[in-house]
Design a protein around this motif. Sequence first.
Motif: not given
Length: 184
Positions: A164-178
């Motif tokens: 889950v940590r890696s998914i959240v980190a990837a989402a941040r990198k992709e700009g999915l999390l503002d």
Amino acid sequence: MTTIDLGHPVSGDVVELILEDHRRFESLLRELRDSSADRDAVRQAFATLHVAHALAEETKVYPQLRRKDAVSDHEAEHGEEEHAEGHEALLAVLELKGTDTQAFDDAVEELAKVVNHHLTEEELTILNPARDEVSEKVRAELGEAFAAERNARIADNCGTLAHVRSIVAAARKEGLLDDDEDDD
């Protein structure tokens, strides 16, 4: 540790399969709020189902619905952003050591808020168009693909803290999390 059945569908109408999972999320959230429940087992089950469900939708369902023009690119992307927000709220729950603290209750409340918002929106803006604009045959094919992907992810124990940590980190990198979204 309590064993929680996440279901193991192998076929069916994709809309119905997704709705079954949505009802499971609601039930698991109720259990997470119940101080007499095995909250650690429940949060692990929730994490596994949340990750498996989201990844199956993003890889097997949303792309097909886009191709069939049942949902717009914006709706599918918004669904993915909401999955990322759900993963982020889930991470906060998973990172807490104890399950009998105010911090845990607060994290569960935030998770419930994010997930319930997504369930409502997805049912209105993605599942209704899928019902109306996609044939029964295609919904059945999507159901099979969704179930296979979902079950494979569950079998891989996709809800671990590290994953889950890696998914959240990837989402941040992709700009999915503002990071500014808390301000509105």
